[in-house]
Scaffold this motif. Structure first.
Motif, short mmCIF file in Angstrom:
data_model
loop_
_atom_site.label_atom_id
_atom_site.label_comp_id
_atom_site.label_asym_id
_atom_site.label_seq_id
_atom_site.Cartn_x
_atom_site.Cartn_y
_atom_site.Cartn_z
N LEU A 113 0.81 -1.21 0.00
CA LEU A 113 0.00 0.00 0.00
C LEU A 113 0.85 1.27 0.00
N GLN A 114 2.15 1.13 0.26
CA GLN A 114 3.04 2.28 0.26
C GLN A 114 3.38 2.70 -1.17
N THR A 115 3.47 4.00 -1.42
CA THR A 115 3.91 4.50 -2.72
C THR A 115 5.43 4.68 -2.75
N SER A 116 6.05 4.71 -1.56
CA SER A 116 7.51 4.75 -1.44
C SER A 116 7.90 4.03 -0.17
N PRO A 117 9.12 3.47 -0.11
CA PRO A 117 9.52 2.67 1.06
C PRO A 117 9.45 3.41 2.39
N ASP A 118 9.64 4.73 2.39
CA ASP A 118 9.66 5.49 3.64
C ASP A 118 8.34 6.19 3.94
N LEU A 171 4.86 7.15 5.40
CA LEU A 171 4.08 6.87 6.61
C LEU A 171 2.63 6.72 6.17
N LEU A 172 2.12 5.50 6.26
CA LEU A 172 0.78 5.23 5.76
C LEU A 172 -0.28 5.97 6.57
N PRO A 173 -1.31 6.51 5.91
CA PRO A 173 -2.44 7.08 6.65
C PRO A 173 -3.18 5.97 7.39
N LEU A 174 -3.91 6.35 8.42
CA LEU A 174 -4.55 5.35 9.28
C LEU A 174 -5.57 4.49 8.54
N HIS A 175 -6.24 5.03 7.52
CA HIS A 175 -7.22 4.20 6.81
C HIS A 175 -6.55 3.07 6.05
N LYS A 176 -5.30 3.30 5.60
CA LYS A 176 -4.56 2.23 4.93
C LYS A 176 -4.01 1.23 5.96
N ILE A 177 -3.67 1.72 7.14
CA ILE A 177 -3.27 0.83 8.24
C ILE A 177 -4.42 -0.12 8.57
N ALA A 178 -5.63 0.44 8.64
CA ALA A 178 -6.83 -0.37 8.92
C ALA A 178 -7.08 -1.37 7.79
N ARG A 204 -15.33 -12.03 11.68
CA ARG A 204 -14.86 -11.35 12.88
C ARG A 204 -13.53 -10.64 12.67
N GLU A 205 -12.60 -11.32 11.99
CA GLU A 205 -11.23 -10.81 11.87
C GLU A 205 -11.12 -9.53 11.05
N ILE A 206 -12.04 -9.32 10.09
CA ILE A 206 -11.94 -8.13 9.24
C ILE A 206 -12.06 -6.84 10.05
N PRO A 207 -13.16 -6.63 10.80
CA PRO A 207 -13.21 -5.40 11.61
C PRO A 207 -12.27 -5.44 12.81
N ALA A 208 -12.03 -6.65 13.33
CA ALA A 208 -11.20 -6.78 14.53
C ALA A 208 -9.79 -6.27 14.29
N TYR A 209 -9.15 -6.74 13.22
CA TYR A 209 -7.76 -6.35 12.98
C TYR A 209 -7.63 -4.98 12.33
N ALA A 210 -8.70 -4.49 11.72
CA ALA A 210 -8.70 -3.08 11.30
C ALA A 210 -8.61 -2.20 12.54
N GLY A 211 -9.41 -2.52 13.58
CA GLY A 211 -9.36 -1.78 14.83
C GLY A 211 -8.08 -2.00 15.61
N MET A 270 -2.33 4.61 15.75
CA MET A 270 -2.81 5.95 16.11
C MET A 270 -2.25 6.36 17.47
N THR A 271 -2.30 5.46 18.44
CA THR A 271 -1.83 5.78 19.79
C THR A 271 -0.32 5.93 19.82
N LYS A 272 0.38 5.06 19.11
CA LYS A 272 1.84 5.15 19.10
C LYS A 272 2.29 6.48 18.48
N ARG A 273 1.64 6.87 17.38
CA ARG A 273 2.00 8.14 16.73
C ARG A 273 1.72 9.32 17.65
N TYR A 274 0.62 9.25 18.37
CA TYR A 274 0.28 10.33 19.29
C TYR A 274 1.30 10.44 20.42
N LEU A 275 1.71 9.30 20.97
CA LEU A 275 2.63 9.30 22.10
C LEU A 275 4.05 9.69 21.69
#
Length: 292
Positions: free
Chosen positions: A91-96, A98-105, A174-181, A188-193
């Protein structure tokens, strides 16, 4: 987690460490969760379930079914984290980047689908062992001495598809919404901290992992109840059973039936998911330092 590309070997080993940490930390409350999900009036709540389990079966009954996930969860988490890393890289356009959260999900949801192939049979065997209240057969029901005995019986009686892989579709759903969350909550929390300026400390990883674990269950809990019910029932499900089982639980027990055991599950997820992400991340960092 680190944005640097990691090798499949590093992901596999780190995923194993993360999975084993999850089981060791979270198994007792997971047993309580499963028993409450399958309960029909035996227990008054999580505390009563814990007391009855210890009084009638001993303290180590809280670790029932641990052999299956302790052995299998390493492979499950290895597949999960490897699939997630691979999907994020795609999903990355370049190796470095930082993916947006919707792509992380999105990557998390895709990894969850792939992960279901191993998670479904591992969790089925765990649930069958956890659901056994007591140390002997009750009302003529088959009593399993361990996960291997359980697997053999199910395959002989129902075959591989309806025996060992019973509840596969419920697991996928179950796993689709579970692992998106799970992954988006963690990231999200790691980036904030960390403010994206430094590597997360162990405390920050634990905190971010705990939020990821809560996200997993908030987005998927009723579906997990369906999966537990389907995997523990005597006969294999037929047809589009996820919606029909959801409806039957709601009709019988109301909305509370779809969230039975939610509190101990969330409490369990805080240390368990924190341990999972921390063990995985620290392992990956060690591998990257050594050029893996």
């Amino acid at each position: 987690m680190s944005n640097k590309p990691t090798s499949a070997t590093a992901d596999f080993i780190a995923g194993n460490f993360g999975g084993m940490a999850n089981v060791l930390v979270g198994q007792p409350l997971d047993t309580i969760k499963v028993r409450l999900q399958l309960d029909h009036g035996k227990f008054k709540g999580a505390w009563d379930c814990t007391l009855q389990t210890i009084q009638k079966e001993g303290f180590f009954a809280l670790y029932k079914g641990m052999a299956s996930p302790l052995i299998g969860i390493g492979a499950v988490n290895a597949l999960l984290f490897a699939a997630n890393s691979n999907l994020k890289q795609r999903l990355q356009t370049s190796p470095d980047q930082l993916l947006p959260l919707h792509k992380i999900a999105l990557a998390g949801a895709g990894a969850g689908i792939i992960n279901s192939v191993l998670a479904s049979p591992v969790e089925l065997l765990k649930i069958k062992m956890q659901a056994q209240f007591g140390n002997k057969s009750v009302n003529g029901a088959k009593h399993f001495t361990g996960p291997i005995d359980c697997a053999k019986y199910l395959i002989q009686r129902d075959g591989i598809r309806h025996g060992l892989f019973r509840g596969m579709w419920a697991t996928i759903v179950r796993e689709i919404p579970a692992y998106a969350g799970f992954y988006s909550g963690f990231e999200m929390t790691k980036r904030y901290l960390t403010k994206n300026e430094k590597e997360a400390s162990v405390v920050e990883l634990m905190a971010a992992g705990a939020v990821g674990g809560i996200g997993y269950w908030v987005f998927s809990y009723p579906l997990d109840v369906v999966k537990s019910v389907v995997q523990n029932q005597e006969k294999p499900p037929r047809g589009l059973y996820v919606t029909s089982v959801l409806k039957s639980i709601y009709t019988r027990d109301g909305l509370a039936g779809l969230f039975r055991g939610f509190t101990p599950t969330v409490l369990r997820s805080i240390p368990a998911a924190g341990a999972t992400f921390t063990a995985y991340e620290l392992s990956i960092r060690a591998f990257q330092v050594n050029g893996w």
